[in-house]
Design a protein around this motif. Structure first.
Motif, PDB file in Angstrom:
ATOM      1  N   ALA A 290      27.214   2.555  21.192  1.00 54.73           N
ATOM      2  CA  ALA A 290      26.085   3.307  21.763  1.00 54.73           C
ATOM      3  C   ALA A 290      25.488   4.361  20.838  1.00 54.73           C
ATOM      4  CB  ALA A 290      26.538   3.978  23.063  1.00 54.73           C
ATOM      5  N   TRP A 291      26.107   4.628  19.675  1.00 59.96           N
ATOM      6  CA  TRP A 291      25.622   5.755  18.866  1.00 59.96           C
ATOM      7  C   TRP A 291      24.151   5.617  18.434  1.00 59.96           C
ATOM      8  CZ3 TRP A 291      23.740   5.235  13.977  1.00 59.96           C
ATOM      9  CH2 TRP A 291      24.105   4.112  13.246  1.00 59.96           C
ATOM     10  N   PRO A 292      23.627   4.408  18.153  1.00 52.56           N
ATOM     11  CA  PRO A 292      22.189   4.347  17.818  1.00 52.56           C
ATOM     12  C   PRO A 292      21.308   4.794  18.985  1.00 52.56           C
ATOM     13  CG  PRO A 292      23.321   2.328  17.147  1.00 52.56           C
ATOM     14  CD  PRO A 292      24.253   3.067  18.025  1.00 52.56           C
ATOM     15  N   PHE A 293      21.698   4.407  20.215  1.00 53.72           N
ATOM     16  CA  PHE A 293      20.932   4.815  21.399  1.00 53.72           C
ATOM     17  C   PHE A 293      21.054   6.317  21.636  1.00 53.72           C
ATOM     18  CE2 PHE A 293      22.305   0.413  22.035  1.00 53.72           C
ATOM     19  CZ  PHE A 293      21.080  -0.219  22.228  1.00 53.72           C
ATOM     20  N   LEU A 296      18.679   8.002  19.192  1.00 57.29           N
ATOM     21  CA  LEU A 296      17.298   7.813  19.644  1.00 57.29           C
ATOM     22  C   LEU A 296      16.996   8.694  20.850  1.00 57.29           C
ATOM     23  CD1 LEU A 296      14.643   6.267  19.322  1.00 57.29           C
ATOM     24  CD2 LEU A 296      15.598   4.470  20.804  1.00 57.29           C
ATOM     25  N   THR A 297      17.946   8.795  21.768  1.00 59.99           N
ATOM     26  CA  THR A 297      17.769   9.648  22.948  1.00 59.99           C
ATOM     27  C   THR A 297      17.602  11.108  22.545  1.00 59.99           C
ATOM     28  OG1 THR A 297      19.095   8.142  24.316  1.00 59.99           O
ATOM     29  CG2 THR A 297      18.814  10.393  25.122  1.00 59.99           C
ATOM     30  N   CYS A 300      14.127  11.680  21.116  1.00 59.54           N
ATOM     31  CA  CYS A 300      13.084  11.684  22.145  1.00 59.54           C
ATOM     32  C   CYS A 300      13.081  12.993  22.935  1.00 59.54           C
ATOM     33  CB  CYS A 300      13.287  10.501  23.095  1.00 59.54           C
ATOM     34  SG  CYS A 300      12.959   8.892  22.343  1.00 59.54           S
ATOM     35  N   ILE A 357      16.188   8.369  31.067  1.00 64.87           N
ATOM     36  CA  ILE A 357      17.595   8.295  30.647  1.00 64.87           C
ATOM     37  C   ILE A 357      18.543   8.452  31.832  1.00 64.87           C
ATOM     38  CG2 ILE A 357      17.090   9.057  28.297  1.00 64.87           C
ATOM     39  CD1 ILE A 357      18.223  11.797  29.016  1.00 64.87           C
ATOM     40  N   LEU A 362      21.733   6.827  30.244  1.00 65.81           N
ATOM     41  CA  LEU A 362      21.946   7.282  28.865  1.00 65.81           C
ATOM     42  C   LEU A 362      22.326   8.757  28.811  1.00 65.81           C
ATOM     43  CD1 LEU A 362      18.992   5.525  26.992  1.00 65.81           C
ATOM     44  CD2 LEU A 362      21.432   5.053  26.713  1.00 65.81           C
TER      45      LEU A 362
END
Length: 463
Positions: A290-293, A296-297, A300, A357, A362
């Motif tokens: 999950a680290w890329p998400f 990105l979170t 944002c 999210i 997320l």
């Protein structure tokens, strides 16, 4: 030794899984035979590692089925819902297999074989499920249950387990009023016999008696119940019946002694060790995926509004100890300027990024660090804020029992009950939290983890 009905249900689910494992393996074998028919060299090459490749396909697809709730004991699906879940399960199982083939090319079985096998397997499993559903929905395959009592407690069965889907494993033959106690159950549902309880069970061919009086002292025909038990009829207390059939503990009928002498609440050293090992493996694996998400979170959130990316909040953990929970900030910085309040549906305090999210969960990912640190477990009751815990402890019976284990990132209550925003919701969720605390185990944790995938994908309970 006679197995409990709950143990028999677990064994039945295990046998169903084994049967479907065999069906998927058979589908792969048939697909390979069709695909390589007339090509002896390819067939020989495939056959050399066929058992391992076939087993991997079967395990991946049945694991995906588990993640979509298809091995959940307490849930029944209509035919449309069943095929939708099967379609999603085999789709995600196929994607997982493609990823595995990329990582470990030696396990590859070929796109043609895989596509044909999945199509064939979904038809075979679907037909098996429909056949078993029709077979076991027949009254002849259900436990015939007589309820001893017709007052308020007994009527809980009539009101809370009234749907046909709630009664998929038992047939309610009637309620037998207890002399001297109030009668609440409607007249058409009541039964009686001048000859006594034992004779009534013979007349109605009863397999199980659920004891559900409003008042226990001096009101139960103990000698007749003993005679029924000696005849092989199962005698079950009302709280145990609800726990078995609905996967929850009814707070208003269970007594402290029933919890004390239940034999649950496993806090042995082996349980603590396997729980911690499970937490570390699950949290580390999800963090790696999950680290890329997460990056990105965070980006944002930073671009949309000023303020910290992470939100820290005090929550109550194991044994009532406070800890600092970490989440991605999903609300405005001044969201609680007027004091502590519940999160609401379509909360206008949430930012645009925050609303998204929250919906896809997320915002919960930073809690993986709470799990690694040991403040939380991966599976357990959701941690609440001290303000609400103090309120619930005063208003809800047994609320403090949920703090006998570490709070979790996901849990049984999240799967069984939507997001709560009131004292009533907290009480309803506690029924499932207590069921988890009492019946916790590695297998149960794994089942909850897999079924959480369904909650995340379909957004149930998110707020």
């Amino acid at each position: 030794m006679k197995l409990s009905l709950k143990s028999r249900k677990s064994r039945a689910v295990f046998k169903l899984w084994l049967g479907e494992l065999v069906l998927v393996s058979l589908a792969v074998t048939i697909a390979a035979w069709v695909r390589f028919h007339g090509d002896p060299e390819s067939h020989i090459a495939f056959s050399q590692t066929a058992p391992l490749r076939t087993l991997l396909v079967a395990i991946c697809t049945t694991a995906a089925m588990a993640s979509f709730g298809l091995y959940q004991v307490h849930t029944r699906y209509n035919r449309t819902d069943l095929f939708l879940r099967l379609l999603m399960s085999f789709s995600f199982g196929g994607v997982a297999l493609l990823v595995m083939y990329y990582v470990v090319p030696q396990t590859y079985i070929g796109r043609g074989v895989l596509a044909m096998a999945l199509a064939l397997a979904i038809m075979m499993v679907g037909m098996l499920r429909i056949m078993l559903q029709r077979l076991f929905e027949a009254d002849g395959f259900k436990q015939r249950v007589l309820v001893l009592g017709a007052g308020g407690n007994a009527d809980l069965i009539n009101s809370r387990l009234r749907r046909r889907s709630d009664r998929h494993s038992f047939l309610l033959v009637g309620f037998l009023p207890i002399e001297g106690q109030q009668t609440v159950v409607p007249e058409p549902l009541r039964v009686g016999s001048q000859a006594g309880l034992l004779e009534l069970t013979r007349e109605l061919n009863v397999h199980e008696i659920v004891v559900a009086p409003d008042e226990r002292r001096g009101g139960l025909p103990m000698e007749q119940l003993l005679a029924c038990a000696q005849r092989g009829i199962r005698v079950t207390d009302l709280p145990d019946f609800f726990e078995r059939e609905a996967g929850m503990i009814k707070l208003n009928v269970v007594e402290p002694s029933a919890l004390i002498f239940s034999g649950g609440f496993d806090h042995s050293q082996p349980r603590q060790l396997n729980k911690r090992f499970f937490d570390l493996v699950a949290a580390s694996t999800l963090l790696l995926l999950a680290w890329p998400f997460m990056l990105l979170t965070a980006l944002c959130i930073r671009l949309e509004s000023a303020g910290p990316v992470l939100y820290r909040q005090t929550r109550v953990g194991e044994s009532g100890k406070a800890f600092e929970l970490v989440k991605f900030r999903s609300m405005r910085v001044d969201a609680e300027k007027d004091g502590v309040c519940w999160a609401q549906k379509d909360d206008d305090r949430a930012t645009r990024v925050g609303a998204f999210i929250r919906k896809v969960r997320l915002d919960e990912l930073p809690q993986l660090f709470n799990v690694l640190r040991g403040d939380m477990s991966f599976v357990g009751p959701r941690p609440e804020r001290p303000h609400f815990v103090d309120q619930f402890n005063r208003q809800i019976r047994y609320y403090g029992v949920r703090h006998s284990v570490k709070p979790g990132l996901t849990g049984w209550a999240q799967l069984r009950y939507p997001y709560g925003a009131s004292v009533h919701d907290a009480e309803e969720k506690l029924k499932f939290d207590l069921f988890y605390v009492k019946n916790q185990g590695l297998t149960f944790d794994l089942m909850i983890l897999l079924q959480t995938v369904e909650v995340v994908l379909f957004g149930r309970g998110a707020r």
